[in-house]
Scaffold this active site. Structure first.
Site, PDB file in Angstrom:
ATOM      1  N   ASP A 149       0.821  -1.536  -0.114  1.00  0.00           N
ATOM      2  CA  ASP A 149       0.021  -0.217   0.091  1.00  0.00           C
ATOM      3  C   ASP A 149       0.514   1.512   0.043  1.00  0.00           C
ATOM      4  O   ASP A 149       1.753   1.314   0.321  1.00  0.00           O
ATOM      5  CB  ASP A 149      -0.973  -0.274   1.279  1.00  0.00           C
ATOM      6  CG  ASP A 149      -2.404   0.121   1.042  1.00  0.00           C
ATOM      7  OD1 ASP A 149      -2.582   1.630   0.026  1.00  0.00           O
ATOM      8  OD2 ASP A 149      -2.955  -0.112   1.693  1.00  0.00           O
ATOM      9  N   GLU A 182      -0.802   1.872  -5.096  1.00  0.00           N
ATOM     10  CA  GLU A 182      -0.751   3.440  -4.521  1.00  0.00           C
ATOM     11  C   GLU A 182      -1.223   4.259  -5.628  1.00  0.00           C
ATOM     12  O   GLU A 182      -1.939   5.048  -5.557  1.00  0.00           O
ATOM     13  CB  GLU A 182       0.372   4.021  -5.104  1.00  0.00           C
ATOM     14  CG  GLU A 182       0.989   3.517  -6.315  1.00  0.00           C
ATOM     15  CD  GLU A 182       0.393   4.685  -7.445  1.00  0.00           C
ATOM     16  OE1 GLU A 182      -0.230   4.106  -8.026  1.00  0.00           O
ATOM     17  OE2 GLU A 182       1.012   5.633  -7.832  1.00  0.00           O
ATOM     18  N   TRP A 183      -2.613   3.465  -5.691  1.00  0.00           N
ATOM     19  CA  TRP A 183      -4.413   4.169  -6.457  1.00  0.00           C
ATOM     20  C   TRP A 183      -4.558   4.890  -7.237  1.00  0.00           C
ATOM     21  O   TRP A 183      -4.944   5.618  -7.636  1.00  0.00           O
ATOM     22  CB  TRP A 183      -5.274   4.849  -5.127  1.00  0.00           C
ATOM     23  CG  TRP A 183      -5.108   4.777  -3.709  1.00  0.00           C
ATOM     24  CD1 TRP A 183      -5.054   3.266  -3.247  1.00  0.00           C
ATOM     25  CD2 TRP A 183      -3.797   4.952  -2.369  1.00  0.00           C
ATOM     26  NE1 TRP A 183      -4.661   3.139  -2.162  1.00  0.00           N
ATOM     27  CE2 TRP A 183      -3.655   3.963  -1.735  1.00  0.00           C
ATOM     28  CE3 TRP A 183      -3.202   6.137  -2.308  1.00  0.00           C
ATOM     29  CZ2 TRP A 183      -3.583   4.645  -0.356  1.00  0.00           C
ATOM     30  CZ3 TRP A 183      -2.751   6.952  -1.250  1.00  0.00           C
ATOM     31  CH2 TRP A 183      -2.909   5.937  -0.556  1.00  0.00           C
ATOM     32  N   GLY A 184      -3.212   4.490  -8.227  1.00  0.00           N
ATOM     33  CA  GLY A 184      -2.960   5.632  -9.360  1.00  0.00           C
ATOM     34  C   GLY A 184      -2.397   7.033  -9.143  1.00  0.00           C
ATOM     35  O   GLY A 184      -2.288   7.183 -10.167  1.00  0.00           O
ATOM     36  N   ASP A 204     -10.462   3.084  -2.968  1.00  0.00           N
ATOM     37  CA  ASP A 204     -11.158   2.394  -2.919  1.00  0.00           C
ATOM     38  C   ASP A 204     -11.824   1.566  -3.801  1.00  0.00           C
ATOM     39  O   ASP A 204     -12.494   2.899  -3.682  1.00  0.00           O
ATOM     40  CB  ASP A 204     -10.831   1.993  -2.064  1.00  0.00           C
ATOM     41  CG  ASP A 204      -9.918   1.912  -1.182  1.00  0.00           C
ATOM     42  OD1 ASP A 204      -8.700   1.899  -2.083  1.00  0.00           O
ATOM     43  OD2 ASP A 204     -10.255   2.018   0.522  1.00  0.00           O
TER      44      ASP A 204
HETATM   45  C1  GAL Z   1      -6.205   1.200   1.746  1.00  0.00           C
HETATM   46  C2  GAL Z   1      -6.528  -0.044   0.528  1.00  0.00           C
HETATM   47  C3  GAL Z   1      -7.117  -0.779   0.585  1.00  0.00           C
HETATM   48  C4  GAL Z   1      -6.855  -0.988   2.006  1.00  0.00           C
HETATM   49  C5  GAL Z   1      -6.770  -0.133   3.075  1.00  0.00           C
HETATM   50  C6  GAL Z   1      -6.268  -1.191   4.207  1.00  0.00           C
HETATM   51  O1  GAL Z   1      -5.102   2.042   1.502  1.00  0.00           O
HETATM   52  O2  GAL Z   1      -6.280   0.747  -1.035  1.00  0.00           O
HETATM   53  O3  GAL Z   1      -7.682  -1.777  -0.646  1.00  0.00           O
HETATM   54  O4  GAL Z   1      -5.677  -2.263   2.099  1.00  0.00           O
HETATM   55  O5  GAL Z   1      -6.112   0.655   2.535  1.00  0.00           O
HETATM   56  O6  GAL Z   1      -6.541  -0.348   5.351  1.00  0.00           O
END
Ligand code: GAL
Length: 393
Positions: A149, A182-184, A204
């Protein structure tokens, strides 16, 4: 002396290069599995994970291609005096190695989660600065998949952090699928194909269909970067919400269809032990999964849009096609589609001509639908799809 020095330089460069790579061919097709986050969030423990393992190993999912059981955030609690990561002993009293052994004993693979920042998103110890020690532990424990993450990474460069972890994993020597998350935010599709096997490309997923950051929003974001999808390097539109509370059964099926059309990783995110048979039959539909797992790894492109119905097409390796008619609207809609129109791939500049000679198979209906010689007509419910394959006669 000069020759000797040159030899030394070549040797060191060789060593550096041999570490600066991801493991080859770990994900020739999109990874399939289950991850704890969408259903359990932080409320995870070894009993729950074992229940999911038992379900996956016995309900047909394993035979359908699902392999990875991945624990997301909240399994870790601190580091020991030498800097090695410690699992929460209350939640995982038998330890991670024992759990990995259990997963392996069922013929499945085991994944874990950490973060390139200092702390994970739930403020557990992150990987920054501890890459080598973490990678060493993961290899010792028998980890097969790492989701990494990007929370608490202020001031860090994503490419550097993720490459450092890639190199640490490689050095530790156990092949581990590396899943970037890293969400793009720094466009991983432009650089991560040499770093990991998959990268999240959006924020997410929400357990919703047409509102917020739900299924449709993510699909729209992802189809803009479809050209970067390829074997061993997949755009990841996030884990599935199939079977969770926010989607109707029709929407779950549509969600699964779109992920298959995108050649997306299929990481279930529901409770595998209590799901209804109808949901299990979505997750295990072999024809849908075959579209997802097609070895070209091509993501679909838009062929046609008429009113609220879109027609998406995905060329497959054996010369056949998958086609999805998608009704986005909140009302029923009719399709009347003539197969003769050319399908132009806007990114790879290829034109496909469906020349009247394909058999149609309705994936969710489980039946033949005639051929492409005649236009296809059907009525789609709100948010429904007609998902077909076209095979040469
Ligand atoms: C976010 C991630 C999620 C999940 C979450 C856990 O950054 O996009 O898929 O892993 O953290 O805290």
């Amino acid at each position: 002396m000069r020759k000797f020095l040159t030899l030394i330089v070549i040797l060191f460069a060789g060593i550096a290069i041999s570490y600066a790579q991801k493991f080859p061919d770990l994900a020739p097709t999109p990874p399939m599995g289950w991850n704890s986050w969408n259903f359990y969030n932080c409320n995870i423990n070894e009993e729950k994970v074992k229940r999911m393992v038992d379900a996956m190993a016995s309900n047909g999912m394993k035979e359908s291609g699902y392999q990875y059981i991945v624990i997301d955030d909240c399994w870790q609690i601190s580091r020991d005096k030498d800097g090695y990561i410690i699992a929460d002993p209350k939640k995982f009293p038998s330890g991670i190695k024992a759990l990995a052994d259990y997963v392996h004993s069922k013929g499945l693979k085991f994944g874990i989660y950490s973060c390139g920042g200092k702390l994970t998103c739930q403020k557990r110890p992150g990987g920054a600065g501890y890459e080598a020690k973490d990678a060493q532990r993961y290899a010792e424990w028998g980890i097969d998949y790492l989701k990494y993450d990007w929370c608490n990474s202020d001031g860090m460069a994503s490419q550097v952090q993720y490459s450092t972890m890639r190199d640490a994993l490689h050095k530790a020597g156990r092949p581990i699928v590396f899943s970037l998350c890293e969400w793009g935010s720094t466009k991983p599709w432009l650089w991560a194909d040499t770093v990991g096997q998959l990268w999240r490309a959006t924020g997410d997923i929400q357990d919703r269909f047409g509102i917020g950051h739900g299924v449709m929003k993510i699909f729209d974001e992802m189809t803009k970067i479809r050209q970067y999808n390829k074997p061993n390097a997949f755009n990841d539109p996030d884990m599935l919400e199939v079977g969770n509370m926010g989607l109707t059964e029709t929407e779950s099926r549509t969600h699964f269809t779109l992920w298959c059309m995108m050649a997306a990783p299929l990481i279930a995110g529901n409770n595998l032990a209590t799901m209804k048979p109808d949901i299990l039959s979505i997750l295990t539909n072999k024809n849908a999964i075959a579209v997802d797992q097609d070895k070209l790894g091509l993501a679909c492109f838009l062929w046609n849009k008429t009113g609220d119905v879109e027609t998406w097409i995905k060329p497959l390796a054996d010369g056949s096609y998958a086609v999805c008619f998608l009704n986005r609207s909140n009302n029923a809609a009719t399709i009347n589609f003539n197969w003769q129109q050319l399908a132009t791939d806007p990114d790879f500049h290829k034109v496909y001509n469906i020349n009247g000679s394909y058999h149609l198979f309705d994936i969710w209906g489980g039946k033949e639908l005639g051929t492409t010689q005649k236009p296809i007509t059907a009525t789609l419910k709100k948010h429904d799809v007609l998902f077909v394959t076209l095979k040469k006669q």
